[in-house]
Write a protein that holds these residues in place. Structure first.
Motif, PDB file in Angstrom:
ATOM      1  N   ARG B  38     -35.617  -0.214  -5.817  1.00 38.80           N
ATOM      2  CA  ARG B  38     -35.485  -1.501  -5.132  1.00 38.80           C
ATOM      3  C   ARG B  38     -36.806  -2.255  -5.096  1.00 38.80           C
ATOM      4  NH1 ARG B  38     -30.899   1.065  -5.682  1.00 38.80           N
ATOM      5  NH2 ARG B  38     -29.204   0.301  -4.384  1.00 38.80           N
ATOM      6  N   SER B  39     -37.895  -1.538  -5.279  1.00 42.78           N
ATOM      7  CA  SER B  39     -39.204  -2.175  -5.151  1.00 42.78           C
ATOM      8  C   SER B  39     -40.167  -1.635  -6.193  1.00 42.78           C
ATOM      9  CB  SER B  39     -39.785  -1.906  -3.754  1.00 42.78           C
ATOM     10  OG  SER B  39     -38.825  -2.123  -2.763  1.00 42.78           O
ATOM     11  N   GLY B  40     -41.313  -2.308  -6.287  1.00 39.40           N
ATOM     12  CA  GLY B  40     -42.285  -1.900  -7.286  1.00 39.40           C
ATOM     13  C   GLY B  40     -43.429  -1.095  -6.713  1.00 39.40           C
ATOM     14  N   HIS B  41     -43.379  -0.770  -5.409  1.00 39.95           N
ATOM     15  CA  HIS B  41     -44.497  -0.006  -4.859  1.00 39.95           C
ATOM     16  C   HIS B  41     -44.391   1.470  -5.254  1.00 39.95           C
ATOM     17  CE1 HIS B  41     -42.050   1.622  -1.539  1.00 39.95           C
ATOM     18  NE2 HIS B  41     -41.527   0.415  -1.445  1.00 39.95           N
ATOM     19  N   VAL B  45     -41.177   3.698  -6.655  1.00 36.68           N
ATOM     20  CA  VAL B  45     -41.162   4.072  -8.073  1.00 36.68           C
ATOM     21  C   VAL B  45     -41.044   5.595  -8.218  1.00 36.68           C
ATOM     22  CG1 VAL B  45     -42.645   4.160 -10.115  1.00 36.68           C
ATOM     23  CG2 VAL B  45     -42.404   2.018  -8.853  1.00 36.68           C
ATOM     24  N   GLU B  48     -37.548   6.743  -7.377  1.00 36.23           N
ATOM     25  CA  GLU B  48     -36.661   6.484  -8.512  1.00 36.23           C
ATOM     26  C   GLU B  48     -36.856   7.554  -9.597  1.00 36.23           C
ATOM     27  OE1 GLU B  48     -37.219   2.647 -10.346  1.00 36.23           O
ATOM     28  OE2 GLU B  48     -35.380   2.799 -11.515  1.00 36.23           O
ATOM     29  N   GLY B 233     -30.541  -2.786  -7.359  1.00 38.40           N
ATOM     30  CA  GLY B 233     -31.964  -2.771  -7.691  1.00 38.40           C
ATOM     31  C   GLY B 233     -32.246  -3.316  -9.062  1.00 38.40           C
ATOM     32  N   MET B 234     -31.231  -3.744  -9.801  1.00 38.78           N
ATOM     33  CA  MET B 234     -31.471  -4.392 -11.098  1.00 38.78           C
ATOM     34  C   MET B 234     -30.418  -5.480 -11.290  1.00 38.78           C
ATOM     35  SD  MET B 234     -28.821  -3.347 -13.220  1.00 38.78           S
ATOM     36  CE  MET B 234     -29.481  -3.489 -14.859  1.00 38.78           C
TER      37      MET B 234
END
Lengths: 348, 319
Positions: B38-41, B45, B48, B233-234
């Motif tokens: 859901r996020s790039g932190h 990551v 995921e 998330g995408m």
């Protein structure tokens, strides 16, 4: 022509270091080729012409016009038909030698599928274009006890190395992890001339023939480096000594195969973008990277980020790179595509 | 727990789990449990990446070549509902058996009552085995789906899914296997067994926690319609739910802590070896049968020998 008729290979087995027995072994062998680009097309062509029993060709890309300069199995018609590289290679090579069983796999080889891709193979050939997958191949091949032959080239120079698990040094014996982006030029940033492709692939195939015939005593161990422009040649690690502390071939720790090492990807919500980050933070020198990318597209940077805009296959992409190696690839939400762009222009 | 107990309800859920499951889940929940994808932190990551590693382990376990074809579900019931309701269309014929669990029969009965599908339920022989020839006889041109248990929870009779799968494949229908009672205890290979859809729980013989399960969707399934749509998330700019695997079936925040626990359970099973686990269970089964056989008041049901007998065992003791 009968499937077991070896007469077409006469000139090959006439050569005394092959011989009919050697040819018989080659013709019973199974090979997996990971990547069918510049090196991969030359390797596939030589192995199919040389009469391996089975070859599985794995590649996820489609053919582009700028591939034809060096990727010898493809032509303009393949591009018009929009063929994936693996399929086009299979179609060409089936016309060359129907005696070889050829399987085309259009897939991104990675830690999730590598073990099934190399299953049953006597040998794995590296025609890939990035270091991460080579470490994945190294892990998987060492674990399964399958020999593999590394190859890589860029510009006018290339490298090749044979890995016979537990006998010769593996990739991780030589280098524990991928080189930093500043030291990793790619064909997409530094260019390439076709002669070096053919030379490196030929070095790989020569060792492949020895392995497939079981003539492991004749294999040349270590990393061989050659520059076709200057004819400078170097060999490293030819004493064939493995690193006694190698995490992979000594300790059996397969971090790449488990997906613990390697880049992380995540599609970013609502932005048609994918974020790529590294398994551990690195420090990137933007001035070196900007220099590397100047022929690729428009580059600008400050202390906090580097921006690159480029066109690829008619689409626009924007790469925002941060000093720790993290990047946001804008212009796609397709993770393998974004990973491929990152590996081409930044490197993994 | 201070008092020692004898736990015999493993067909419902396995207990206890290997210590590595508890340890991994606690660590994950305390230190790593960001929302995956859901996020790039960094934490998101890594969460995921942990989910994807678990997915990849499952794929290898079932011989699945493309791990994205495995979706995480709440449990096996969830997976079966997704599969059945996701692939049948109005007017389709479905084949199942009378031995199925309610998680198969209830959705099928509801679809039949709504006049969506016609349903044939095949009967087993006296030992509770299905005869592949009976499946073959019931296949019609309209047969879209064959849904069968790998081994029913009542009798534990391991069904000849490979033979049946081959027949279903040749007929051009889809084969959905309910592996609730076999996954992790009896080997399954989706290619060799001709399985198009495989529903499995994570909390039984895979030794994961409750709230986990999965559905494998093979390449022959061209489209599966999700009944749960939402955040993935995408592709969030799209007004409708994405069709890409595994996102198509994974709307909403997944049970990440359960999924990483499941991965540890699976690693434990893989390390022990499924053949060794099966051999151990066969030994226990044979001992139980041998002990019960001389007792006049006891009647045993299901398979007459241990060989094709799964984990569940059904017997009755008259008063």
């Amino acid at each position: 022509m009968e499937q077991n008729d070896l007469s077409r290979y006469h000139r090959q087995y006439l050569f005394h270091k092959i011989g009919l027995d050697g040819q018989k072994k080659i013709s019973k062998s199974r090979v997996t080729l990971i990547g069918c680009g510049a090196l991969g097309t030359v390797i596939a062509s030589a192995l199919v012409r040389g009469g391996v029993g089975f070859i599985r060709i794995v590649d996820r890309d489609f053919i582009e016009l700028n591939n034809l300069q060096r990727q010898v199995l493809f032509d303009e018609e393949d591009i018009r038909q929009g063929l994936p590289k693996a399929i086009a290679a299979k179609q060409k090579l089936e016309r060359v030698n129907h005696q070889v069983e050829i399987e085309a796999v259009v897939a991104d080889a990675n830690y999730t599928n590598i073990e099934s891709l190399i299953e049953g193979a006597d040998l794995v050939m590296d025609g890939s274009d990035n270091f991460e997958i080579r470490y994945v191949i190294n892990d998987a091949c060492v674990k399964a006890g399958i020999p593999w032959v590394y190859g890589g080239c860029v510009g006018d120079a290339g490298l090749s190395m044979v890995v016979i698990p537990k006998k010769t040094p593996c990739l991780a014996c030589l280098f524990q992890s991928e080189p930093p982006p500043e030291l990793s030029p790619s064909c997409d940033t530094a260019g390439i001339i076709s002669p070096i492709v053919n030379i490196v692939a030929s070095l790989q195939v020569t060792e492949a023939l020895k392995i497939l015939m079981g003539k492991t005593d004749q294999i040349l161990p270590g990393l061989y480096s050659y520059n076709v422009w200057t004819r400078a040649a170097h060999s490293f690690g030819t004493n064939a000594e493995r690193d006694p502390n190698c995490p992979v071939c000594q300790k059996g720790i397969y971090e790449y195969l488990k997906g613990e090492k390697g880049v992380r990807t995540t599609a970013l919500c609502g932005r048609n973008a994918v974020q790529i980050s590294r398994d551990r933070a690195i420090t990137i020198d933007f001035s070196v990277i900007a220099d590397k990318l100047k022929g690729v597209g428009t580059v600008s940077f400050n202390n906090f980020m580097l921006k690159l805009t480029l066109k690829e296959s008619g689409s626009d992409f924007e790469i925002t790179l941060f000093p720790d190696g993290r990047a946001i690839i804008k212009g796609t939400s397709d993770i393998p595509r974004a990973k491929s762009i990152y590996s081409k222009y930044i490197s993994v | 727990m201070s008092e020692k107990i004898i736990y015999l309800d493993n067909a419902a859920t396995s207990f206890p789990k290997p210590p590595c499951v508890y340890e991994r889940m606690e660590k994950f929940l305390r230190e790593e449990s960001a929302n995956p994808g859901r996020s790039g932190h960094r934490m998101s990551v890594e969460a995921e990446a942990s989910v994807e590693r678990s997915r990849s382990l499952l794929a290898k376990f079932f011989g699945v070549k493309n791990s994205s074809r495995i979706a995480f579900t709440l449990n096996c019931t969830d997976a079966l509902n997704m599969a059945i309701k996701g692939v049948v269309h109005e007017g389709d014929h479905v084949i199942s058996s009378v031995m199925e669990h309610n998680s198969v029969l209830r959705p099928l009965h509801a679809l039949e009552e709504d006049k969506m599908i016609t349903l044939t339920k095949v009967k087993p022989d006296s030992e509770c085995f299905l005869n592949p020839a009976d499946i073959k006889k019931t296949i019609q041109p309209k047969t879209r789906l064959v849904v069968l248990t790998h081994a029913p929870n009542v009798t534990g009779a391991i069904q000849p899914i490979r033979e049946i799968g081959k027949i279903v494949r040749e007929a051009g229908a889809l084969f959905l296997v309910d592996a609730a009672q076999t996954v992790g205890a009896v080997p399954i290979d989706v290619d060799k067994d001709f399985v198009d859809l495989l529903a499995f729980p994570g909390h039984k013989s895979l030794l994961g926690p409750t709230g986990t399960g999965g559905l494998f969707v093979g390449e022959r399934v061209e489209k599966i319609t999700p009944w749960r749509e939402g955040g993935t998330g995408m592709g969030s700019e799209s007004p409708t739910h994405p069709e890409e695997f595994p996102y198509v079936l994974e709307g909403g925040t997944p049970n990440t802590v359960g999924i990483v626990g499941l991965a540890e359970g699976l690693k434990f099973v893989a390390e022990k070896g499924i053949e060794a686990i099966r051999a151990h269970e066969l030994k226990l089964m044979s001992a139980l049968r041998a002990g019960l056989a001389p007792l006049k008041k006891v009647k045993m049901f299901g398979p007459k020998s241990a060989e094709n007998h799964g984990r569940a065992f059904h017997f009755n003791r008259r008063a």
